[in-house]
Design a protein around this motif. Structure first.
Motif, PDB file in Angstrom:
ATOM      1  N   LEU A   1      26.899  -2.709  -5.942  1.00  9.81           N
ATOM      2  CA  LEU A   1      26.320  -2.458  -7.258  1.00  9.81           C
ATOM      3  C   LEU A   1      25.021  -3.244  -7.435  1.00  9.81           C
ATOM      4  N   GLN A   2      24.981  -4.442  -6.878  1.00 10.74           N
ATOM      5  CA  GLN A   2      23.761  -5.249  -6.935  1.00 10.74           C
ATOM      6  C   GLN A   2      22.630  -4.562  -6.171  1.00 10.74           C
ATOM      7  N   ARG A   3      22.948  -4.000  -5.020  1.00  8.98           N
ATOM      8  CA  ARG A   3      21.939  -3.291  -4.231  1.00  8.98           C
ATOM      9  C   ARG A   3      21.423  -2.068  -4.981  1.00  8.98           C
ATOM     10  N   LEU A   4      22.342  -1.295  -5.559  1.00  4.88           N
ATOM     11  CA  LEU A   4      21.944  -0.098  -6.297  1.00  4.88           C
ATOM     12  C   LEU A   4      21.110  -0.430  -7.530  1.00  4.88           C
ATOM     13  N   SER A   5      21.521  -1.433  -8.271  1.00  8.16           N
ATOM     14  CA  SER A   5      20.769  -1.789  -9.478  1.00  8.16           C
ATOM     15  C   SER A   5      19.411  -2.396  -9.134  1.00  8.16           C
ATOM     16  N   THR A   6      19.321  -3.098  -8.008  1.00  8.62           N
ATOM     17  CA  THR A   6      18.023  -3.620  -7.563  1.00  8.62           C
ATOM     18  C   THR A   6      17.095  -2.471  -7.200  1.00  8.62           C
ATOM     19  N   GLU A   7      17.636  -1.457  -6.522  1.00  7.99           N
ATOM     20  CA  GLU A   7      16.825  -0.278  -6.188  1.00  7.99           C
ATOM     21  C   GLU A   7      16.323   0.428  -7.442  1.00  7.99           C
ATOM     22  N   ARG A   8      17.188   0.557  -8.444  1.00 14.47           N
ATOM     23  CA  ARG A   8      16.770   1.210  -9.700  1.00 14.47           C
ATOM     24  C   ARG A   8      15.740   0.359 -10.441  1.00 14.47           C
ATOM     25  N   ALA A   9      15.901  -0.957 -10.401  1.00 11.72           N
ATOM     26  CA  ALA A   9      14.936  -1.843 -11.056  1.00 11.72           C
ATOM     27  C   ALA A   9      13.574  -1.737 -10.390  1.00 11.72           C
ATOM     28  N   CYS A  10      13.545  -1.486  -9.088  1.00 10.02           N
ATOM     29  CA  CYS A  10      12.274  -1.338  -8.366  1.00 10.02           C
ATOM     30  C   CYS A  10      11.494  -0.123  -8.847  1.00 10.02           C
ATOM     31  N   ARG A  11      12.178   0.867  -9.329  1.00 15.57           N
ATOM     32  CA  ARG A  11      11.516   2.100  -9.764  1.00 15.57           C
ATOM     33  C   ARG A  11      11.252   2.130 -11.269  1.00 15.57           C
ATOM     34  N   ALA A  12      11.656   1.087 -11.963  1.00 13.01           N
ATOM     35  CA  ALA A  12      11.396   1.006 -13.402  1.00 13.01           C
ATOM     36  C   ALA A  12       9.964   0.524 -13.634  1.00 13.01           C
ATOM     37  N   SER A  13       9.446   0.822 -14.766  1.00 18.57           N
ATOM     38  CA  SER A  13       8.093   0.408 -15.127  1.00 18.57           C
ATOM     39  C   SER A  13       8.011  -1.115 -15.221  1.00 18.57           C
ATOM     40  N   SER A  14       6.922  -1.685 -14.708  1.00 19.02           N
ATOM     41  CA  SER A  14       6.734  -3.146 -14.752  1.00 19.02           C
ATOM     42  C   SER A  14       6.733  -3.646 -16.185  1.00 19.02           C
ATOM     43  N   GLU A  15       6.066  -2.913 -17.041  1.00 18.75           N
ATOM     44  CA  GLU A  15       5.978  -3.315 -18.450  1.00 18.75           C
ATOM     45  C   GLU A  15       7.355  -3.349 -19.100  1.00 18.75           C
ATOM     46  N   GLU A  16       8.176  -2.342 -18.808  1.00 13.54           N
ATOM     47  CA  GLU A  16       9.530  -2.309 -19.363  1.00 13.54           C
ATOM     48  C   GLU A  16      10.377  -3.456 -18.823  1.00 13.54           C
ATOM     49  N   LEU A  17      10.303  -3.697 -17.508  1.00 13.00           N
ATOM     50  CA  LEU A  17      11.112  -4.757 -16.896  1.00 13.00           C
ATOM     51  C   LEU A  17      10.762  -6.133 -17.455  1.00 13.00           C
ATOM     52  N   GLU A  18       9.480  -6.406 -17.600  1.00 15.16           N
ATOM     53  CA  GLU A  18       9.062  -7.720 -18.079  1.00 15.16           C
ATOM     54  C   GLU A  18       9.486  -7.972 -19.518  1.00 15.16           C
ATOM     55  N   ASN A  19       9.694  -6.912 -20.285  1.00 14.07           N
ATOM     56  CA  ASN A  19      10.099  -7.058 -21.687  1.00 14.07           C
ATOM     57  C   ASN A  19      11.608  -7.086 -21.874  1.00 14.07           C
ATOM     58  N   VAL A  20      12.374  -6.888 -20.802  1.00 13.13           N
ATOM     59  CA  VAL A  20      13.833  -6.959 -20.895  1.00 13.13           C
ATOM     60  C   VAL A  20      14.219  -8.432 -20.980  1.00 13.13           C
ATOM     61  N   PRO A  21      14.999  -8.815 -21.991  1.00 16.11           N
ATOM     62  CA  PRO A  21      15.334 -10.231 -22.188  1.00 16.11           C
ATOM     63  C   PRO A  21      15.965 -10.921 -20.982  1.00 16.11           C
ATOM     64  N   GLY A  22      16.848 -10.273 -20.255  1.00 15.11           N
ATOM     65  CA  GLY A  22      17.552 -10.933 -19.157  1.00 15.11           C
ATOM     66  C   GLY A  22      16.795 -10.968 -17.840  1.00 15.11           C
ATOM     67  N   PHE A  23      15.655 -10.306 -17.765  1.00 12.37           N
ATOM     68  CA  PHE A  23      14.939 -10.216 -16.488  1.00 12.37           C
ATOM     69  C   PHE A  23      14.461 -11.577 -15.997  1.00 12.37           C
ATOM     70  N   SER A  24      13.906 -12.379 -16.878  1.00 12.39           N
ATOM     71  CA  SER A  24      13.377 -13.682 -16.463  1.00 12.39           C
ATOM     72  C   SER A  24      14.491 -14.672 -16.102  1.00 12.39           C
ATOM     73  N   GLU A  25      15.728 -14.411 -16.548  1.00 10.39           N
ATOM     74  CA  GLU A  25      16.846 -15.294 -16.221  1.00 10.39           C
ATOM     75  C   GLU A  25      17.509 -14.942 -14.891  1.00 10.39           C
ATOM     76  N   LEU A  26      17.081 -13.849 -14.254  1.00  8.23           N
ATOM     77  CA  LEU A  26      17.649 -13.481 -12.956  1.00  8.23           C
ATOM     78  C   LEU A  26      17.274 -14.534 -11.917  1.00  8.23           C
ATOM     79  N   PRO A  27      18.093 -14.699 -10.882  1.00  8.02           N
ATOM     80  CA  PRO A  27      17.741 -15.641  -9.817  1.00  8.02           C
ATOM     81  C   PRO A  27      16.404 -15.269  -9.164  1.00  8.02           C
TER      82      PRO A  27
END
Length: 190
Positions: free
Chosen positions: A98-124
């Motif tokens: 699931l971590q691999r799949l969600s990482t792949e999906r995050a790679c295809r998400a917009s940079s602007e959207e990812l940076e504005n997600v609250p939990g993104f900066s808390e990821l390892p």
């Protein structure tokens, strides 16, 4: 007396009659978790709680159902917020696939959207690096394919369409072909 429908690991049900007592709280709770596994769906907001309980009480089928539910959400183009929530859960509960799949999906998400997600900066840091690296690889791959198609079109056009060019290396027809490849590759990024 309480009558309870119990679903075991093989999804076969049996009706038991039990007496309420302090000693039966955990078995009844375990039985209830197995019953939840038999449900056809459960609410999105309960996945984290159910996953925690499945790990704590070692209910394999419930854990599998939670993972399958989150995989289905990833496959159905969920929001960047949900992708990061699923990624965080997969890290916390050590769900590698699931971590691999969600990482792949995050790679295809917009940079602007990812940076504005609250939990993104808390990821390892290694996960953020992995997402960034995979995004870079996707863009480089798309650029290579577009450049390759452009060279092919220039060679083709210089041999077969000499009179149709307007000062550039490509005629309109070949340029349109390069545009189609470019738009297809860029669309695949997202």
């Amino acid at each position: 007396m309480i009558y309870m429908y119990v679903v075991n690991e093989k999804n076969t049900g049996t009706i038991y009659d039990t007496y309420c007592s302090v000693g039966l709280i955990i078995p009844v709770f375990y039985i209830s978790l197995n019953f939840i596994c038999a449900l056809s769906f459960f609410p999105e907001e309960n996945v984290q709680l159910l996953l925690r309980l499945a790990n704590e009480f070692k209910v394999k089928t419930l854990r599998e159902r939670c993972v399958a539910f989150m995989k289905l959400q990833l496959e159905n183009n969920c929001s960047s917020d949900r992708i990061i929530e699923i990624l965080t859960l997969s890290i916390n509960f050590d769900l590698e696939e699931l971590q691999r799949l969600s990482t792949e999906r995050a790679c295809r998400a917009s940079s602007e959207e990812l940076e504005n997600v609250p939990g993104f900066s808390e990821l390892p840091d290694d996960i953020i690096y992995s997402i960034t690296r995979q995004r870079l690889n996707l863009y480089e791959d798309a650029g290579r394919k577009i450049r390759k198609r452009l060279k092919e079109a220039e060679t083709h056009c210089s041999l077969y369409h000499k009179n149709e060019r307007w000062g550039d290396n490509l005629c309109n027809k070949c340029l349109a072909g390069v545009g189609k490849v470019s738009s297809y590759e860029i669309e695949k990024l997202f």
